[in-house]
Design a protein around this motif. Structure first.
Motif, PDB file in Angstrom:
ATOM      1  N   ARG A  47       0.660  -1.170   0.016  1.00  0.00           N
ATOM      2  CA  ARG A  47       0.052   0.013   0.016  1.00  0.00           C
ATOM      3  C   ARG A  47       0.954   1.191  -0.060  1.00  0.00           C
ATOM      4  NH1 ARG A  47      -2.255   4.077   0.482  1.00  0.00           N
ATOM      5  NH2 ARG A  47      -4.019   4.962   1.450  1.00  0.00           N
ATOM      6  N   ASP A  48       2.004   1.193   0.630  1.00  0.00           N
ATOM      7  CA  ASP A  48       2.974   2.302   0.645  1.00  0.00           C
ATOM      8  C   ASP A  48       3.375   2.832  -0.621  1.00  0.00           C
ATOM      9  OD1 ASP A  48       4.833   4.432   1.851  1.00  0.00           O
ATOM     10  OD2 ASP A  48       6.197   2.737   1.477  1.00  0.00           O
ATOM     11  N   ALA A  50       1.639   2.415  -3.384  1.00  0.00           N
ATOM     12  CA  ALA A  50       0.489   2.156  -4.536  1.00  0.00           C
ATOM     13  C   ALA A  50       0.170   3.482  -5.077  1.00  0.00           C
ATOM     14  CB  ALA A  50      -0.859   1.788  -3.658  1.00  0.00           C
ATOM     15  N   PHE A  51       0.129   4.609  -4.121  1.00  0.00           N
ATOM     16  CA  PHE A  51       0.086   5.920  -4.756  1.00  0.00           C
ATOM     17  C   PHE A  51       0.949   6.240  -5.876  1.00  0.00           C
ATOM     18  CE2 PHE A  51       0.755  10.494  -4.850  1.00  0.00           C
ATOM     19  CZ  PHE A  51      -0.449  10.925  -5.649  1.00  0.00           C
ATOM     20  N   ASP A  52       2.320   6.138  -5.477  1.00  0.00           N
ATOM     21  CA  ASP A  52       3.398   6.379  -6.601  1.00  0.00           C
ATOM     22  C   ASP A  52       3.282   5.566  -7.951  1.00  0.00           C
ATOM     23  OD1 ASP A  52       4.618   7.669  -4.230  1.00  0.00           O
ATOM     24  OD2 ASP A  52       6.612   6.945  -4.554  1.00  0.00           O
ATOM     25  N   LEU A  54       0.338   4.233  -8.997  1.00  0.00           N
ATOM     26  CA  LEU A  54      -0.872   4.556  -9.488  1.00  0.00           C
ATOM     27  C   LEU A  54      -0.513   5.994 -10.502  1.00  0.00           C
ATOM     28  CD1 LEU A  54      -3.748   4.043 -10.367  1.00  0.00           C
ATOM     29  CD2 LEU A  54      -4.459   4.936  -8.384  1.00  0.00           C
ATOM     30  N   LEU A  55       0.145   6.930  -9.713  1.00  0.00           N
ATOM     31  CA  LEU A  55       0.463   8.169 -10.345  1.00  0.00           C
ATOM     32  C   LEU A  55       1.477   7.776 -11.610  1.00  0.00           C
ATOM     33  CD1 LEU A  55       0.279  11.122 -10.326  1.00  0.00           C
ATOM     34  CD2 LEU A  55       2.106  11.298  -8.582  1.00  0.00           C
ATOM     35  N   GLN A  58      -0.516   6.846 -14.423  1.00  0.00           N
ATOM     36  CA  GLN A  58      -1.381   8.034 -15.004  1.00  0.00           C
ATOM     37  C   GLN A  58      -0.369   8.588 -15.786  1.00  0.00           C
ATOM     38  OE1 GLN A  58      -1.638  11.551 -14.433  1.00  0.00           O
ATOM     39  NE2 GLN A  58      -3.542  11.566 -15.583  1.00  0.00           N
ATOM     40  N   VAL A  69      -7.710  -1.821 -10.421  1.00  0.00           N
ATOM     41  CA  VAL A  69      -6.797  -1.820  -8.989  1.00  0.00           C
ATOM     42  C   VAL A  69      -7.670  -2.482  -7.974  1.00  0.00           C
ATOM     43  CG1 VAL A  69      -5.478  -0.368  -7.614  1.00  0.00           C
ATOM     44  CG2 VAL A  69      -6.063   0.644  -9.974  1.00  0.00           C
ATOM     45  N   SER A  70      -7.032  -3.600  -7.298  1.00  0.00           N
ATOM     46  CA  SER A  70      -7.656  -4.201  -6.292  1.00  0.00           C
ATOM     47  C   SER A  70      -7.685  -3.144  -4.893  1.00  0.00           C
ATOM     48  CB  SER A  70      -7.209  -5.438  -5.804  1.00  0.00           C
ATOM     49  OG  SER A  70      -5.786  -5.254  -5.259  1.00  0.00           O
ATOM     50  N   ASP A  71      -8.490  -3.586  -4.010  1.00  0.00           N
ATOM     51  CA  ASP A  71      -8.330  -2.903  -2.525  1.00  0.00           C
ATOM     52  C   ASP A  71      -7.219  -3.485  -2.016  1.00  0.00           C
ATOM     53  OD1 ASP A  71     -10.724  -1.191  -2.867  1.00  0.00           O
ATOM     54  OD2 ASP A  71     -11.923  -2.962  -2.645  1.00  0.00           O
ATOM     55  N   VAL A 118      -1.625  -4.139  -2.956  1.00  0.00           N
ATOM     56  CA  VAL A 118      -2.354  -3.472  -3.780  1.00  0.00           C
ATOM     57  C   VAL A 118      -2.041  -4.169  -5.209  1.00  0.00           C
ATOM     58  CG1 VAL A 118      -3.557  -1.279  -4.984  1.00  0.00           C
ATOM     59  CG2 VAL A 118      -2.848  -1.550  -2.552  1.00  0.00           C
ATOM     60  N   PHE A 120      -2.421  -4.092  -9.522  1.00  0.00           N
ATOM     61  CA  PHE A 120      -2.734  -3.291 -10.573  1.00  0.00           C
ATOM     62  C   PHE A 120      -2.743  -4.335 -11.798  1.00  0.00           C
ATOM     63  CE2 PHE A 120      -2.267   0.715  -8.417  1.00  0.00           C
ATOM     64  CZ  PHE A 120      -1.412   0.553  -7.473  1.00  0.00           C
ATOM     65  N   ARG A 162       8.795   8.184  -5.970  1.00  0.00           N
ATOM     66  CA  ARG A 162       9.917   7.282  -5.982  1.00  0.00           C
ATOM     67  C   ARG A 162      10.217   6.399  -7.072  1.00  0.00           C
ATOM     68  NH1 ARG A 162       8.178   4.663  -0.433  1.00  0.00           N
ATOM     69  NH2 ARG A 162       6.096   5.204  -1.433  1.00  0.00           N
TER      70      ARG A 162
END
Lengths: 268, 268
Positions: A47-48, A50-52, A54-55, A58, A69-71, A118, A120, A162
């Motif tokens: 999870r830590d 996951a934002f990097d 997904l961005l 994108q 994307v799974s929970d 997570v 993808f 990162r």
């Protein structure tokens, strides 16, 4: 994003049957398997990260078109109800500190190491191979029963947090007279990499020797054929390596997750 | 995602001039301003909420097509070099605990409350109004010099993490003979909401009275015209409300961020 209603009226038994064989241990590249059903690349991260990621996806949508994307902590996907992302891909890769640590047909043990993974699922160019074949364009690696050749280019992706790395491409030799058709047909499927990113001149994107792909198998290039390059969903694995990601699970290149979604759902 | 090379050969002075007016304090809806330049919705969230929102957008791409995401703490965007996201939108909304706390033409003070804000710029249907007008389709709210009417529907978005909410739609009355053209033309712009999500029958998506929009201004509907509904980038604000998000900054509905990117860049 595909809505669940796509699944209601589709007989996805060929896709399910393939996943069941892989769950039982079969290992093979999936190009040409369950034709007409969308295949997907996978990368699984804590999870830590996951934002990097997904961005990163994108910002680099040609290489990393996200299909689902799974929970956190889940190993299910709306793209294939009942599937288990830990077992239903023929071959997995486990990455530690940016290095390939293991290839395995069952990721259950690796998955259990982190409670908040997570997943993808990312579009795969195998999806537009069926309409290309229907248009009379030979897909050489299917003809020859091999894996598609993939190359790490020198073309940087746009970084995110990162994560950084160069784009990976898949290559198909296409007769010069059909290159425009191949571009047009694949361009109708932007969610699965869309139109080619490069045609001919491999040296301009840092590919020195077409006979030595970085992933997959080399293919014959016949006289009059041009190498055509599509952005490839192995690009996240290049980012894992270039960025020293501490832990990741991915599919092995060419060994995809087969979804219940018909290819036509991704036709723009 | 638009690459920086789009900007190299474009004279974006009309977009820049509009942003400079807003930075100096002018307040107006932006429909019809700087025609030909892509306009964007904005939502700004603390880093802790950024993954939830990016996933919400990924799962609801018709309503939340992401055009750019800033790095945490930055108030710049690749879509308009030199712009300041804190000041260059004509009117902002500041949200606290899911409630509208303030409308202001300058978000600098609110922005300073959090060191790690992430800004999301989201496609806006104003982008396809220019090609619709060029095709002889009247855009009523432009003709009448008002804001577009927007409605909160009863159609749930797919949730993501802590975020949930219903879809917001914009409405344009279209002559029955031109509805198909409006669908076709807007459908060519998937990054800015694309084709309509609903045509006619507002009661089926929970809209009781077209003369009372939840956001923006009501518009005349002439005999022979059909209300046509497009997914709207105010949907994130509905999610802020429905989910009790502790802190967010958004544009005020209809008061958009004007980018340097020509509309044609988002033509599929």
């Amino acid at each position: 994003m595909i809505a669940p209603e796509y699944l209601r009226h589709v007989d996805a038994s060929p896709a399910r049957a393939a996943r069941e064989r892989y769950r039982a241990g079969a290992v093979e590249p999936t190009s040409g398997v369950a034709p007409g059903f969308t295949q997907a690349n996978m990368i699984v991260l804590p999870r830590d990260w996951a934002f990097d990621f997904l961005l990163y996806a994108q910002r680099n949508p040609k290489a990393c078109p996200v299909l689902d994307v799974s929970d956190p902590g889940s190993h299910a996907t709306v793209l294939a109800p009942g599937a288990d992302l830990r077992t239903d891909i023929p071959l997995y890769r486990v990455w530690r500190d940016g290095r390939l640590a293991e290839e395995t047909p069952d990721a259950t043990a690796a998955w259990a190491e982190h409670p908040d993974l997570v997943s993808f699922l990312i579009g795969c160019s195998f999806t537009f191979e069926t309409p290309m074949i229907e248009a009379g364009i030979e897909i050489r690696h299917i003809t020859d029963g091999s894996n598609v050749p993939m190359y790490l280019t020198d073309q940087p992706c746009r970084p995110a947090g990162r994560l950084k790395g160069n784009m990976v491409v898949s290559m198909r030799p296409i007769p010069a007279s059909r290159v425009a058709d191949a571009a047009t047909i694949s361009g109708r499927f932007p969610a699965v990499h869309g139109a080619p990113v490069h045609v001919g001149a491999p040296e301009l994107i840092g590919i020195r020797d077409l006979s030595k792909p970085d992933f997959g198998d080399p293919v014959r290039i016949e006289p009059g054929e041009v190498p055509v390059f599509w952005a490839c969903g192995v690009t996240p694995q290049a980012a894992v390596m270039a960025s020293g990601v501490p832990f990741a699970i991915t599919h092995a290149p060419g060994h995809m997750f087969i979804t219940d979604i018909p290819d036509s759902a991704y036709h723009a």
